[in-house]
Design a protein around this motif. Structure first.
Motif, PDB file in Angstrom:
ATOM      1  N   ARG A   1       8.526 -21.086  27.275  1.00 57.65           N
ATOM      2  CA  ARG A   1       7.552 -20.352  28.096  1.00 57.65           C
ATOM      3  C   ARG A   1       8.067 -18.970  28.482  1.00 57.65           C
ATOM      4  O   ARG A   1       7.314 -17.992  28.449  1.00 57.65           O
ATOM      5  N   VAL A   2       9.321 -18.879  28.834  1.00 56.53           N
ATOM      6  CA  VAL A   2       9.904 -17.578  29.193  1.00 56.53           C
ATOM      7  C   VAL A   2       9.855 -16.636  27.988  1.00 56.53           C
ATOM      8  O   VAL A   2       9.512 -15.458  28.132  1.00 56.53           O
ATOM      9  N   LYS A   3      10.156 -17.148  26.806  1.00 52.32           N
ATOM     10  CA  LYS A   3      10.146 -16.320  25.590  1.00 52.32           C
ATOM     11  C   LYS A   3       8.769 -15.755  25.284  1.00 52.32           C
ATOM     12  O   LYS A   3       8.656 -14.683  24.682  1.00 52.32           O
ATOM     13  N   ILE A   4       7.706 -16.471  25.676  1.00 50.05           N
ATOM     14  CA  ILE A   4       6.351 -15.967  25.396  1.00 50.05           C
ATOM     15  C   ILE A   4       5.744 -15.256  26.611  1.00 50.05           C
ATOM     16  O   ILE A   4       4.560 -14.952  26.631  1.00 50.05           O
ATOM     17  N   GLY A   5       6.577 -15.010  27.635  1.00 44.17           N
ATOM     18  CA  GLY A   5       6.126 -14.246  28.795  1.00 44.17           C
ATOM     19  C   GLY A   5       5.429 -15.058  29.873  1.00 44.17           C
ATOM     20  O   GLY A   5       4.782 -14.488  30.754  1.00 44.17           O
ATOM     21  N   LYS A   6       5.552 -16.361  29.830  1.00 39.37           N
ATOM     22  CA  LYS A   6       4.956 -17.235  30.844  1.00 39.37           C
ATOM     23  C   LYS A   6       6.008 -17.613  31.878  1.00 39.37           C
ATOM     24  O   LYS A   6       7.206 -17.581  31.601  1.00 39.37           O
ATOM     25  N   SER A   7       5.548 -18.020  33.031  1.00 46.02           N
ATOM     26  CA  SER A   7       6.483 -18.460  34.066  1.00 46.02           C
ATOM     27  C   SER A   7       6.963 -19.878  33.772  1.00 46.02           C
ATOM     28  O   SER A   7       6.292 -20.655  33.090  1.00 46.02           O
ATOM     29  N   LYS A   8       8.143 -20.188  34.289  1.00 44.45           N
ATOM     30  CA  LYS A   8       8.703 -21.522  34.120  1.00 44.45           C
ATOM     31  C   LYS A   8       7.911 -22.532  34.935  1.00 44.45           C
ATOM     32  O   LYS A   8       7.349 -22.206  35.981  1.00 44.45           O
ATOM     33  N   PHE A   9       7.888 -23.755  34.457  1.00 49.17           N
ATOM     34  CA  PHE A   9       7.332 -24.861  35.224  1.00 49.17           C
ATOM     35  C   PHE A   9       8.349 -25.294  36.279  1.00 49.17           C
ATOM     36  O   PHE A   9       9.560 -25.172  36.068  1.00 49.17           O
ATOM     37  N   THR A  10       7.852 -25.840  37.360  1.00 50.45           N
ATOM     38  CA  THR A  10       8.727 -26.565  38.269  1.00 50.45           C
ATOM     39  C   THR A  10       8.564 -28.045  37.942  1.00 50.45           C
ATOM     40  O   THR A  10       7.544 -28.468  37.393  1.00 50.45           O
ATOM     41  N   TYR A  11       9.595 -28.816  38.264  1.00 52.00           N
ATOM     42  CA  TYR A  11       9.558 -30.237  37.938  1.00 52.00           C
ATOM     43  C   TYR A  11       8.842 -30.997  39.038  1.00 52.00           C
ATOM     44  O   TYR A  11       9.130 -30.805  40.222  1.00 52.00           O
ATOM     45  N   ASN A  12       7.913 -31.850  38.646  1.00 45.96           N
ATOM     46  CA  ASN A  12       7.156 -32.643  39.605  1.00 45.96           C
ATOM     47  C   ASN A  12       7.687 -34.073  39.595  1.00 45.96           C
ATOM     48  O   ASN A  12       7.423 -34.832  38.665  1.00 45.96           O
ATOM     49  N   ASN A  13       8.415 -34.439  40.621  1.00 46.52           N
ATOM     50  CA  ASN A  13       8.990 -35.777  40.704  1.00 46.52           C
ATOM     51  C   ASN A  13       7.958 -36.867  40.956  1.00 46.52           C
ATOM     52  O   ASN A  13       8.193 -38.024  40.622  1.00 46.52           O
ATOM     53  N   SER A  14       6.806 -36.507  41.509  1.00 50.19           N
ATOM     54  CA  SER A  14       5.835 -37.537  41.882  1.00 50.19           C
ATOM     55  C   SER A  14       5.165 -38.198  40.679  1.00 50.19           C
ATOM     56  O   SER A  14       4.651 -39.305  40.796  1.00 50.19           O
TER      57      SER A  14
END
Length: 140
Positions: A36-49
């Motif tokens: 995602r970073v390579k294509i200019g998108k923001s990183k995901f955050t991890y959802n533990n739920s």
């Protein structure tokens, strides 16, 4: 420091799974974010739920040898889901994580989800006795 912290979070959030399973999940998450970073998108955050549901779904698919999506994503708290059966466990965990990403990116519907405007993901895997890797990733 960030790498150590990420590993620490994965290690202690999922105590019921083997270290190899945790590392595969971590590598899939890491590779998706790098892409995602390579294509200019923001990183995901991890959802533990959602992780236990992802693992349960991967386990269901693996035990039934059936690659299938859930029928109603809203019931599991997700907006999108991608699934995969992967046969590359004879490699390092980092290579497995990269191979999972490449397989998803080579599928236009899966690529669209990974590149979508979601902000959080959960990754759950299941490894069969035959070393088949079943993967479920859910997006919010």
């Amino acid at each position: 420091m960030k790498t150590i912290l990420l590993f620490f979070v994965f290690l202690f959030q999922f105590p019921s799974f083997s270290q190899d399973t945790l590392n595969i999940e971590k590598e899939i998450f890491y590779n998706i974010n790098n892409y995602r970073v390579k294509i200019g998108k923001s990183k995901f955050t991890y959802n533990n739920s959602l992780v236990n549901g992802c693992r349960s779904h991967s386990t269901f698919m693996g035990k039934n040898n059936n690659l299938v999506h859930v029928k109603d994503l809203m019931n599991v708290g997700a907006s999108a889901e991608i699934i995969q059966l992967n046969y590359t466990l004879d490699r390092s965990n980092s290579e497995i994580g990269l191979d999972v990403l490449k397989t998803f990116i080579n599928s236009p519907p899966h690529k669209k989800v990974i590149e979508g405007n979601y902000t959080k993901i959960s990754v759950g895997v299941y490894v069969t006795n035959d070393d088949d890797l079943w993967v479920t990733i859910r997006f919010i």
